[in-house]
Write a protein that holds these residues in place. Structure first.
Motif, short mmCIF file in Angstrom:
data_model
loop_
_atom_site.label_atom_id
_atom_site.label_comp_id
_atom_site.label_asym_id
_atom_site.label_seq_id
_atom_site.Cartn_x
_atom_site.Cartn_y
_atom_site.Cartn_z
N GLY A 23 -4.41 6.35 8.88
CA GLY A 23 -3.18 7.21 9.36
C GLY A 23 -2.32 7.18 8.24
N ASN A 24 -2.68 6.50 7.00
CA ASN A 24 -1.80 6.42 5.75
C ASN A 24 -2.68 6.05 4.62
OD1 ASN A 24 0.43 5.93 4.24
ND2 ASN A 24 0.74 3.98 4.88
N ILE A 25 -3.38 7.50 4.11
CA ILE A 25 -4.36 7.58 3.04
C ILE A 25 -3.82 7.07 1.80
CG2 ILE A 25 -6.10 8.93 2.04
CD1 ILE A 25 -5.79 10.70 4.20
N PHE A 26 -4.14 6.08 1.38
CA PHE A 26 -3.80 5.60 0.03
C PHE A 26 -2.31 5.52 -0.12
CE2 PHE A 26 -7.53 8.30 -1.09
CZ PHE A 26 -8.55 7.34 -1.33
N GLY A 27 -1.62 4.99 1.09
CA GLY A 27 -0.10 4.91 1.06
C GLY A 27 0.56 6.18 1.00
N SER A 28 0.08 7.29 1.00
CA SER A 28 0.67 8.64 0.95
C SER A 28 1.40 9.12 2.06
CB SER A 28 -0.34 9.57 0.21
OG SER A 28 -1.15 9.94 1.40
N GLY A 29 0.95 8.36 3.37
CA GLY A 29 1.63 8.99 4.54
C GLY A 29 0.73 10.07 5.18
N MET A 30 -0.32 10.58 4.42
CA MET A 30 -1.15 11.62 4.73
C MET A 30 -2.11 11.04 6.06
SD MET A 30 -1.76 13.95 1.66
CE MET A 30 -2.94 15.00 2.64
N SER A 82 5.73 20.06 7.76
CA SER A 82 4.33 19.36 7.83
C SER A 82 3.41 20.47 7.90
CB SER A 82 4.44 18.59 9.12
OG SER A 82 4.43 19.37 10.34
N LEU A 83 2.21 19.80 7.55
CA LEU A 83 0.93 20.65 7.46
C LEU A 83 -0.23 20.06 7.87
CD1 LEU A 83 -0.20 23.53 6.65
CD2 LEU A 83 -0.67 22.75 4.21
N SER A 84 -1.18 20.60 8.77
CA SER A 84 -2.23 19.83 9.25
C SER A 84 -3.34 20.87 9.35
CB SER A 84 -2.14 19.11 10.81
OG SER A 84 -1.52 19.92 11.52
N GLY A 85 -4.66 20.42 9.49
CA GLY A 85 -5.58 21.43 9.69
C GLY A 85 -7.00 20.53 10.10
N SER A 123 -25.42 15.92 27.13
CA SER A 123 -25.17 17.42 27.22
C SER A 123 -24.25 17.71 25.96
CB SER A 123 -24.69 17.48 28.61
OG SER A 123 -23.45 16.85 28.75
N ILE A 124 -23.62 16.85 25.33
CA ILE A 124 -22.52 16.99 24.33
C ILE A 124 -22.99 16.45 22.98
CG2 ILE A 124 -20.12 16.72 23.71
CD1 ILE A 124 -19.56 16.29 26.78
N LEU A 125 -22.75 17.25 21.96
CA LEU A 125 -22.51 16.75 20.78
C LEU A 125 -21.39 17.57 19.84
CD1 LEU A 125 -23.62 15.15 18.14
CD2 LEU A 125 -25.43 17.06 17.78
N SER A 126 -20.66 16.56 19.48
CA SER A 126 -19.74 17.32 18.82
C SER A 126 -18.78 16.61 17.68
CB SER A 126 -18.35 17.61 19.84
OG SER A 126 -17.96 16.52 20.57
N GLY A 127 -18.23 17.25 17.02
CA GLY A 127 -17.62 16.66 15.63
C GLY A 127 -16.42 17.58 15.21
N ALA A 128 -15.53 16.74 14.23
CA ALA A 128 -14.27 17.40 13.92
C ALA A 128 -13.77 16.48 12.96
CB ALA A 128 -13.23 17.55 15.15
N ILE A 129 -13.23 17.17 11.84
CA ILE A 129 -12.49 16.45 10.71
C ILE A 129 -11.19 17.38 10.48
CG2 ILE A 129 -12.60 16.16 8.41
CD1 ILE A 129 -15.53 16.53 8.26
N SER A 130 -10.24 16.25 10.68
CA SER A 130 -8.88 16.84 10.57
C SER A 130 -8.14 16.31 9.55
CB SER A 130 -8.16 16.62 11.90
OG SER A 130 -8.04 15.22 11.91
N LEU A 131 -7.13 16.65 8.78
CA LEU A 131 -6.46 16.24 7.82
C LEU A 131 -4.63 16.66 8.06
CD1 LEU A 131 -6.01 14.69 5.24
CD2 LEU A 131 -6.25 16.63 3.88
N THR A 132 -3.68 15.56 8.09
CA THR A 132 -2.46 16.22 8.52
C THR A 132 -1.47 15.54 7.38
OG1 THR A 132 -2.83 15.94 10.56
CG2 THR A 132 -0.59 15.75 9.98
N ASN A 133 -0.70 16.29 6.83
CA ASN A 133 0.55 15.88 5.92
C ASN A 133 2.12 16.10 6.61
OD1 ASN A 133 2.32 15.28 3.99
ND2 ASN A 133 1.47 16.29 2.31
N PRO A 134 2.49 14.71 7.32
CA PRO A 134 3.48 15.01 7.93
C PRO A 134 4.75 15.55 7.41
CG PRO A 134 3.06 12.62 7.80
CD PRO A 134 1.96 13.26 7.13
N LYS A 158 0.83 -1.30 -0.10
CA LYS A 158 0.07 -0.26 0.00
C LYS A 158 0.83 1.18 0.03
CE LYS A 158 -3.23 2.45 2.92
NZ LYS A 158 -4.13 2.46 4.28
N THR A 159 1.94 1.30 0.89
CA THR A 159 2.69 2.42 1.17
C THR A 159 3.42 2.99 -0.18
OG1 THR A 159 2.62 1.91 3.25
CG2 THR A 159 4.03 3.67 2.70
N ILE A 160 3.64 3.98 -0.58
CA ILE A 160 4.40 4.44 -1.66
C ILE A 160 5.93 4.42 -1.21
CG2 ILE A 160 4.95 6.35 -3.35
CD1 ILE A 160 2.00 7.39 -2.78
#
Length: 737
Positions: A440-447, A477-480, A458-469, A354-356
């Protein structure tokens, strides 16, 4: 018509000098006619010669395919060779044993489907079954065999196994030993005597391990060598087995000799390549200490690594130990043959379905044309395992010329997709459910990507994150992250909507730094009358914050570190515009220490600590305050439910917090990578002082499963008080242990 008949190996034939006009085979299945004729060494046009045909038939019979062969001649030179082939094994079945043993045995039988059946192969299969169970400690195993003809050319083989009994060692005796006894060497040997609670995990069952028996003498001698007894002699094991009761007594004859201390230490090398004085100062063996063979082996590695860092990949170090038997001194000279300096010819990567390739290659600190370096090689191996992309990684040096080596990088990819969840119950929040889905390794890209959700009363929370190490395989590296959080607490309601963006950079192999920016819109409402409303702003507020951070990581694995340190320090500075004005100091420290080399047991000690502190510079929102509880701080309590409270039991949050944990992880079932751990958590939190103290203890099951790392936590709260929200069970998936 003349008939040439082979029954056994006797051939009768006419003596006419007639040439062979044609040759026909009847009943031939496993060999082609051309191959059979080549084996017989006869062909069309040859004269019919009784001796040649006799020799050819014998050669064909030796192929072990046939029960009988006959030859007919029609008096005109036309030969018909009739064969009766032995049956083929079409199916093999083993009964009387477990399914797992069946799977192992089919590989160890020495007989496979499609092979020609014979009594010799059947006897081989029986012996292999008996040896298989003997190696597992079962003796007097009986194997019976039955066959069933399916047709003229195939049969089914059934092996009926009556597994024998295990021999239990009742007593291990070190005859002649004066300074040590069985209890001293017990941990070093595989064949141990049965203990009183042998049925309980952690106690010796005494079962005989035949495979290890021949090595236990050397293990006992090595124990003596580790304690300075260089002249110790340990005999081969004498096993007296009582087959009527299936128990045994094991005896070793010992001659201990005298204890030796280390005398002079020196390193002899044909050329001055390294600073030998510096190496000698780093060695574990030192003059005047008791000789220790384990330290000697470690010192050999120290010398090999020192020369390896200079490019000598195939250095050989031989310890020349000269003993002064009168004074019981061991003088040690390490004789070094460095060989030739070598350079990297190529780096070859395998196992990454899988990993490039470039994702693997960027973690390797050696490239084609570089001078070989042992430290770079070891750092590359740990860097690969630290990524979390791989279950295992190995790097092997293969010499391709006198001064060139290839590095063969073999990796075993981990399941980087993970699911995490937690279940808890609180008197305020009721049932608390949390879940996350990550790769932790989208399409073998390391992202890396993560989606998380938490739901309770009392809680309803959600989050979406993407990281390129490693952006474009660089050191940056860049993450958001984009997130939304709705809190419906007893004392207030809060809605958060925001994002953060972080840019990082590596500094060396273990150090990295980053700077993050967060922009968040918050809406505070329904503040409880018991909380001082003058401290907080109702309605919408904006947080604009920057967070510089520095981190260090020298651990040797992502999911299950056995050595190293992981630490991170950050400062969140809110007040770059917006309404929030505060500074939060966050510090995290983790230390891992494996005891495999010390006690020859895979026990891992872990220490984790967190210290957070907040400075209020004008406005500190209630949700930015500190809270404890849950898997990351003090287990046994629901997540984020420990903090200062007012008289109405409303959570006010703290401005300082210290939490730490001690764990001991041990193997349970190594073949499925299942471990257990015991832990003790202790934390303190408060507004102006650490006056609120909570603790928790319990056990965890750690399973590095095919689906990822799974952690089941069974916790018991300590120092808890009335009104605390407790959580006795949680689980995580995909996180490090």
């Amino acid at each position: 018509m003349k008939k040439l008949l082979l029954s056994g190996f006797m051939v009768f034939s006419s003596l006419y000098a007639v040439d062979i006009k044609s040759i026909k085979f009847d009943g031939l299945i496993h060999l082609s006619p051309s191959v059979a004729l080549e084996i017989m060494n006869i062909s069309k046009g040859d004269p019919i010669d009784i001796e040649v045909i006799d020799k050819g038939i014998k050669a064909l019979y030796k192929q072990n395919y046939f029960k009988d062969i006959s030859v007919e001649d029609d008096n005109n030179g036309n030969l018909t060779i009739s064969v009766v082939e032995k049956p083929v094994i079409a199916n093999i079945d083993i009964t009387g044993i477990s399914d797992s043993d069946k799977k192992d045995l089919k590989d160890a039988l020495g007989v496979k489907k499609g092979e020609i059946y014979s009594l010799s192969k059947l006897n081989t299969a029986k012996r292999n079954v008996e040896k298989y169970y003997e190696d597992k400690g079962y003796f007097d195993t009986v194997v019976e065999a039955t066959t069933k003809n399916l047709n003229k050319t195939s049969l089914s083989l059934n092996l009926i196994v009556n597994r024998g009994e295990k021999i239990v060692i009742k007593k291990v005796t070190l005859c002649g030993a004066k300074n040590f006894d069985y209890s001293d060497v017990r941990a070093s040997i595989a064949n141990r005597q049965e203990e009183y609670l042998s049925w309980m995990w952690g106690f010796d069952d005494g079962e005989l391990k035949v495979k290890d028996l021949i090595y236990d003498s050397a293990r006992i001698r090595d124990y003596y060598m580790r304690h300075g007894y260089l002249d110790a002699h340990v005999s081969n094991p004498f096993l007296k087995a009582y087959m009527d009761g299936y128990f045994a007594k094991l005896t070793y004859n010992i001659k201990e000799g005298e204890k030796y201390n280390v005398g002079t230490l020196s390193i002899t090398s044909p050329q001055k390549i390294v600073d030998t004085k510096k190496i000698l100062a780093q060695m574990q063996l030192q003059k005047g200490e008791v000789f220790n063979s384990k330290k000697l082996r470690n010192d050999l590695k120290t010398i090999e690594n020192a020369f390896g860092d200079k490019g000598y990949a195939f250095v050989r170090v031989n310890p020349d130990v000269k003993t002064d038997k009168k004074n019981h001194i061991a003088n040690i000279n390490f004789i070094v043959d460095p060989g030739d300096k070598v350079y990297i010819h190529d780096v070859r990567i395998s196992g990454n379905t899988k990993t490039i390739d470039r994702v693997v290659r960027r973690e390797i600190f050696l490239a084609a044309g570089d001078l070989y370096n042992k430290t770079d090689l070891e750092d590359s191996r740990t860097a690969l395992k630290r990524t979390g992309y791989f279950d295992d990684a190995s790097i092997k040096e293969v010499r391709v010329s006198q001064d060139k080596v290839d590095l063969l990088v073999t990796i075993k990819e981990a399941r980087t997709s993970s699911i995490g969840g937690g279940i808890g119950y609180g008197s305020t929040d009721g049932l608390i459910l949390s879940a996350s889905l990550a790769d932790g390794n989208i399409f073998g890209s390391g992202m890396k990507a993560n989606v998380s959700v938490e739901r309770s009363n009392s809680i309803l929370s959600g989050a979406i994150s993407l990281t390129n190490p490693r952006v474009n395989d660089s050191i940056y590296s860049l993450s958001g992250t984009v997130y939304r959080q709705n809190y419906d607490y007893t004392s207030y309601d809060l809605k958060n909507l925001g994002f953060n963006l972080t840019v990082g950079r590596k500094f060396g192999r273990q150090w990295s730094g980053s700077v993050g920016y967060t922009l968040q819109e918050s809406e505070l409402s329904n503040l409880d009358d018991s909380i001082d409303a003058s401290l907080y702003k109702l309605g919408t507020t904006i947080k604009s914050a920057v967070t510089p951070a520095v981190s260090y990581n020298s651990t040797d694995d992502y999911y299950l570190p056995r050595k190293g340190i992981s630490a991170k320090a950050s400062i969140e500075i809110a007040g770059l515009g917006g309404d929030d004005k505060f500074i939060t100091f966050r510090n995290k420290f983790e230390y891992f220490y494996g005891l495999q080399d010390v006690i020859d047991y895979d026990l891992i000690l872990r220490y984790r600590a967190k210290f957070n502190y907040i400075v209020d510079n004008g406005y500190l929102p209630i949700d930015e305050k500190l809270y404890m509880g849950g898997t990351s701080t003090v287990r046994g309590y629901s997540s984020n439910t420990i903090s200062p409270k007012n008289s109405s039991d409303a959570l006010l949050g703290g401005r300082m917090m210290f939490a730490n944990s001690v764990e001991a992880s041990f193997p349970l079932i190594e073949r499925i990578k299942l471990r257990g751990a015991v832990f003790f958590d202790y934390g303190m939190i408060g507004e102006d002082s650490l006056n609120i103290k909570r603790a928790g203890t319990g056990v965890t099951l750690e399973w590095n499963s095919p689906l990822g790392a799974i952690n089941l936590i069974f916790a018991k709260a300590l120092l808890n008080e009335s009104g605390d929200d407790l959580s006795s069970f949680e689980f995580t998936m995909g996180q490090r242990f």
